[in-house]
Design a protein around this motif. Structure first.
Motif, PDB file in Angstrom:
ATOM      1  N   SER A 125      10.344  -4.914 -12.576  1.00 19.21           N
ATOM      2  CA  SER A 125       9.438  -5.890 -11.964  1.00 19.21           C
ATOM      3  C   SER A 125       9.596  -5.800 -10.452  1.00 19.21           C
ATOM      4  CB  SER A 125       9.759  -7.304 -12.454  1.00 19.21           C
ATOM      5  OG  SER A 125      11.056  -7.694 -12.030  1.00 19.21           O
ATOM      6  N   TRP A 126       8.552  -6.200  -9.739  1.00 21.28           N
ATOM      7  CA  TRP A 126       8.557  -6.185  -8.275  1.00 21.28           C
ATOM      8  C   TRP A 126       8.268  -7.592  -7.765  1.00 21.28           C
ATOM      9  CZ3 TRP A 126       9.760  -1.899  -5.427  1.00 21.28           C
ATOM     10  CH2 TRP A 126       9.748  -0.668  -6.088  1.00 21.28           C
ATOM     11  N   ASN A 127       8.940  -7.953  -6.661  1.00 21.92           N
ATOM     12  CA  ASN A 127       8.718  -9.260  -6.046  1.00 21.92           C
ATOM     13  C   ASN A 127       8.785  -9.143  -4.533  1.00 21.92           C
ATOM     14  OD1 ASN A 127       8.646 -11.243  -8.368  1.00 21.92           O
ATOM     15  ND2 ASN A 127      10.534 -10.142  -8.796  1.00 21.92           N
ATOM     16  N   GLN A 157      16.639   9.718  -5.168  1.00 16.02           N
ATOM     17  CA  GLN A 157      15.354  10.326  -5.498  1.00 16.02           C
ATOM     18  C   GLN A 157      14.428   9.199  -5.941  1.00 16.02           C
ATOM     19  OE1 GLN A 157      16.221  13.285  -8.425  1.00 16.02           O
ATOM     20  NE2 GLN A 157      17.754  14.259  -7.153  1.00 16.02           N
ATOM     21  N   THR A 158      13.451   8.900  -5.090  1.00 17.20           N
ATOM     22  CA  THR A 158      12.680   7.678  -5.302  1.00 17.20           C
ATOM     23  C   THR A 158      11.199   7.917  -5.556  1.00 17.20           C
ATOM     24  OG1 THR A 158      12.405   7.478  -2.912  1.00 17.20           O
ATOM     25  CG2 THR A 158      14.238   6.278  -3.899  1.00 17.20           C
ATOM     26  N   ASN A 159      10.791   9.142  -5.856  1.00 20.21           N
ATOM     27  CA  ASN A 159       9.365   9.405  -6.054  1.00 20.21           C
ATOM     28  C   ASN A 159       8.757   8.478  -7.096  1.00 20.21           C
ATOM     29  OD1 ASN A 159       9.528  11.437  -4.216  1.00 20.21           O
ATOM     30  ND2 ASN A 159       9.702  13.074  -5.701  1.00 20.21           N
ATOM     31  N   VAL A 160       9.435   8.351  -8.219  1.00 22.82           N
ATOM     32  CA  VAL A 160       8.918   7.503  -9.293  1.00 22.82           C
ATOM     33  C   VAL A 160       8.869   6.052  -8.835  1.00 22.82           C
ATOM     34  CG1 VAL A 160       9.341   6.655 -11.619  1.00 22.82           C
ATOM     35  CG2 VAL A 160       9.705   9.052 -11.093  1.00 22.82           C
ATOM     36  N   ALA A 161       9.943   5.589  -8.199  1.00 19.60           N
ATOM     37  CA  ALA A 161      10.010   4.209  -7.749  1.00 19.60           C
ATOM     38  C   ALA A 161       8.957   3.928  -6.684  1.00 19.60           C
ATOM     39  CB  ALA A 161      11.402   3.896  -7.207  1.00 19.60           C
ATOM     40  N   VAL A 162       8.730   4.878  -5.790  1.00 19.25           N
ATOM     41  CA  VAL A 162       7.743   4.673  -4.736  1.00 19.25           C
ATOM     42  C   VAL A 162       6.344   4.569  -5.336  1.00 19.25           C
ATOM     43  CG1 VAL A 162       6.616   5.744  -2.746  1.00 19.25           C
ATOM     44  CG2 VAL A 162       9.106   5.694  -2.886  1.00 19.25           C
ATOM     45  N   ARG A 163       6.043   5.409  -6.326  1.00 15.47           N
ATOM     46  CA  ARG A 163       4.740   5.305  -6.982  1.00 15.47           C
ATOM     47  C   ARG A 163       4.583   3.938  -7.653  1.00 15.47           C
ATOM     48  NH1 ARG A 163       5.555  10.721  -8.392  1.00 15.47           N
ATOM     49  NH2 ARG A 163       6.202  10.192 -10.504  1.00 15.47           N
ATOM     50  N   SER A 164       5.656   3.470  -8.276  1.00 11.78           N
ATOM     51  CA  SER A 164       5.623   2.156  -8.913  1.00 11.78           C
ATOM     52  C   SER A 164       5.421   1.064  -7.871  1.00 11.78           C
ATOM     53  CB  SER A 164       6.908   1.920  -9.701  1.00 11.78           C
ATOM     54  OG  SER A 164       6.911   0.652 -10.292  1.00 11.78           O
ATOM     55  N   GLN A 167       1.790   1.045  -6.729  1.00 14.97           N
ATOM     56  CA  GLN A 167       0.932   0.426  -7.743  1.00 14.97           C
ATOM     57  C   GLN A 167       1.052  -1.090  -7.699  1.00 14.97           C
ATOM     58  OE1 GLN A 167       2.276   2.310 -11.317  1.00 14.97           O
ATOM     59  NE2 GLN A 167       1.164   4.208 -10.918  1.00 14.97           N
ATOM     60  N   TRP A 168       2.289  -1.576  -7.544  1.00 16.55           N
ATOM     61  CA  TRP A 168       2.506  -3.026  -7.481  1.00 16.55           C
ATOM     62  C   TRP A 168       1.820  -3.610  -6.251  1.00 16.55           C
ATOM     63  CZ3 TRP A 168       5.457  -5.733  -3.758  1.00 16.55           C
ATOM     64  CH2 TRP A 168       5.553  -7.112  -4.002  1.00 16.55           C
ATOM     65  N   LYS A 169       1.983  -2.933  -5.094  1.00 17.12           N
ATOM     66  CA  LYS A 169       1.346  -3.432  -3.869  1.00 17.12           C
ATOM     67  C   LYS A 169      -0.169  -3.491  -4.032  1.00 17.12           C
ATOM     68  CE  LYS A 169       4.683  -2.196  -0.284  1.00 17.12           C
ATOM     69  NZ  LYS A 169       4.963  -1.307   0.855  1.00 17.12           N
ATOM     70  N   ALA A 170      -0.725  -2.446  -4.646  1.00 18.06           N
ATOM     71  CA  ALA A 170      -2.175  -2.422  -4.843  1.00 18.06           C
ATOM     72  C   ALA A 170      -2.625  -3.578  -5.732  1.00 18.06           C
ATOM     73  CB  ALA A 170      -2.599  -1.086  -5.453  1.00 18.06           C
ATOM     74  N   SER A 171      -1.802  -3.922  -6.706  1.00 22.69           N
ATOM     75  CA  SER A 171      -2.172  -5.010  -7.616  1.00 22.69           C
ATOM     76  C   SER A 171      -2.089  -6.377  -6.944  1.00 22.69           C
ATOM     77  CB  SER A 171      -1.267  -5.004  -8.854  1.00 22.69           C
ATOM     78  OG  SER A 171       0.038  -5.472  -8.529  1.00 22.69           O
ATOM     79  N   GLN A 172      -1.376  -6.472  -5.817  1.00 23.76           N
ATOM     80  CA  GLN A 172      -1.223  -7.745  -5.118  1.00 23.76           C
ATOM     81  C   GLN A 172      -2.362  -8.020  -4.153  1.00 23.76           C
ATOM     82  OE1 GLN A 172       1.479  -9.724  -6.107  1.00 23.76           O
ATOM     83  NE2 GLN A 172       1.460  -8.010  -7.534  1.00 23.76           N
ATOM     84  N   LYS A 173      -3.150  -6.989  -3.822  1.00 22.84           N
ATOM     85  CA  LYS A 173      -4.240  -7.167  -2.862  1.00 22.84           C
ATOM     86  C   LYS A 173      -5.424  -7.843  -3.540  1.00 22.84           C
ATOM     87  CE  LYS A 173      -3.004  -3.121  -0.127  1.00 22.84           C
ATOM     88  NZ  LYS A 173      -3.379  -1.759   0.243  1.00 22.84           N
ATOM     89  N   PRO A 174      -6.038  -8.813  -2.892  1.00 26.89           N
ATOM     90  CA  PRO A 174      -7.234  -9.445  -3.475  1.00 26.89           C
ATOM     91  C   PRO A 174      -8.377  -8.438  -3.535  1.00 26.89           C
ATOM     92  CG  PRO A 174      -6.889 -10.206  -1.228  1.00 26.89           C
ATOM     93  CD  PRO A 174      -5.688  -9.371  -1.590  1.00 26.89           C
TER      94      PRO A 174
END
Length: 197
Positions: A125-127, A157-164, A167-174
């Motif tokens: 989860s992201w917060n 190695q954060t490629n997967v985490a950065v993509r996640s 995606q989370w940031k994009a979902s937070q935008k109105p």
């Protein structure tokens, strides 16, 4: 299915009645860790439960498959979750490689431990936080590949985490709607036209 790695601490345990063992924590629960200045990561208690029940995990040196120090399948690698984190105990082989690593750890030249994992089949989860860095909480690791003794923790190695994260940031935008913007521009132009006339 990309791997991610994280760093912790390892030491040698010597008992009079037993051969020396490596022991330490491959991961610490609820401990905020800065991942490359991109986000803060925490691992929730119980995050490894499923992975420990199904993963064939090797204990390695520096994530190198040619330097095997133990394996859970053979009983030479013991892992368990406790209140602190993922506890690891390695019963190393009687090889020159293992003896050399043991000496390096005793001297303090090598004192870190890492683990390699994937989030495929896992949960996170992201917060938001007040300082701008989001927090990623790993609630379930997908697969645990290895625990490793390492002289210097590699950059995570954060490629997967950065993509996640993206995606989370994009979902937070109105949702953006062009219609209200066009209407606001028309009203603004009308008001300006009135002021001029």
């Amino acid at each position: 299915m990309e791997k991610e790695t994280r760093i912790s601490h390892i030491e040698v345990e010597e008992r009079a009645d037993n051969a020396p063992k490596f022991r330490g924590y491959a991961a610490l629960f609820e401990t905020p860790t800065d991942i490359g200045g991109m986000f803060i990561e925490k691992i929730a208690r119980g995050a490894f439960t499923d992975a420990l029940n199904r993963s064939d995990v090797h204990a390695l040196y520096n994530h190198n498959d040619n330097w095997v120090l133990g394996r859970n399948k053979s009983g030479t690698l013991t892992m368990r979750e406790d209140e602190k984190g993922l506890y690891v105990e390695i019963d190393p082989p009687n090889t020159q490689q293992a003896r050399d690593i043991m000496e390096l750890v005793k001297r303090g030249d090598v004192d870190q431990m890492s683990f390699a994992f994937t989030m495929q089949g896992g949960a996170e989860s992201w917060n938001d936080t007040s300082d701008g860095l989001p927090i990623r909480t790993i609630t379930r690791v997908g697969e645990l590949f290895d625990v490793t003794i390492t002289p210097r923790g590699a950059y995570p190695q954060t490629n997967v985490a950065v993509r996640s994260l993206e995606q989370w940031k994009a979902s937070q935008k109105p949702e953006f709607s062009a219609a209200p913007l066009a209407l606001r521009m028309k009203i603004d132009l009308d008001l300006r036209a009135r002021k001029i006339s």
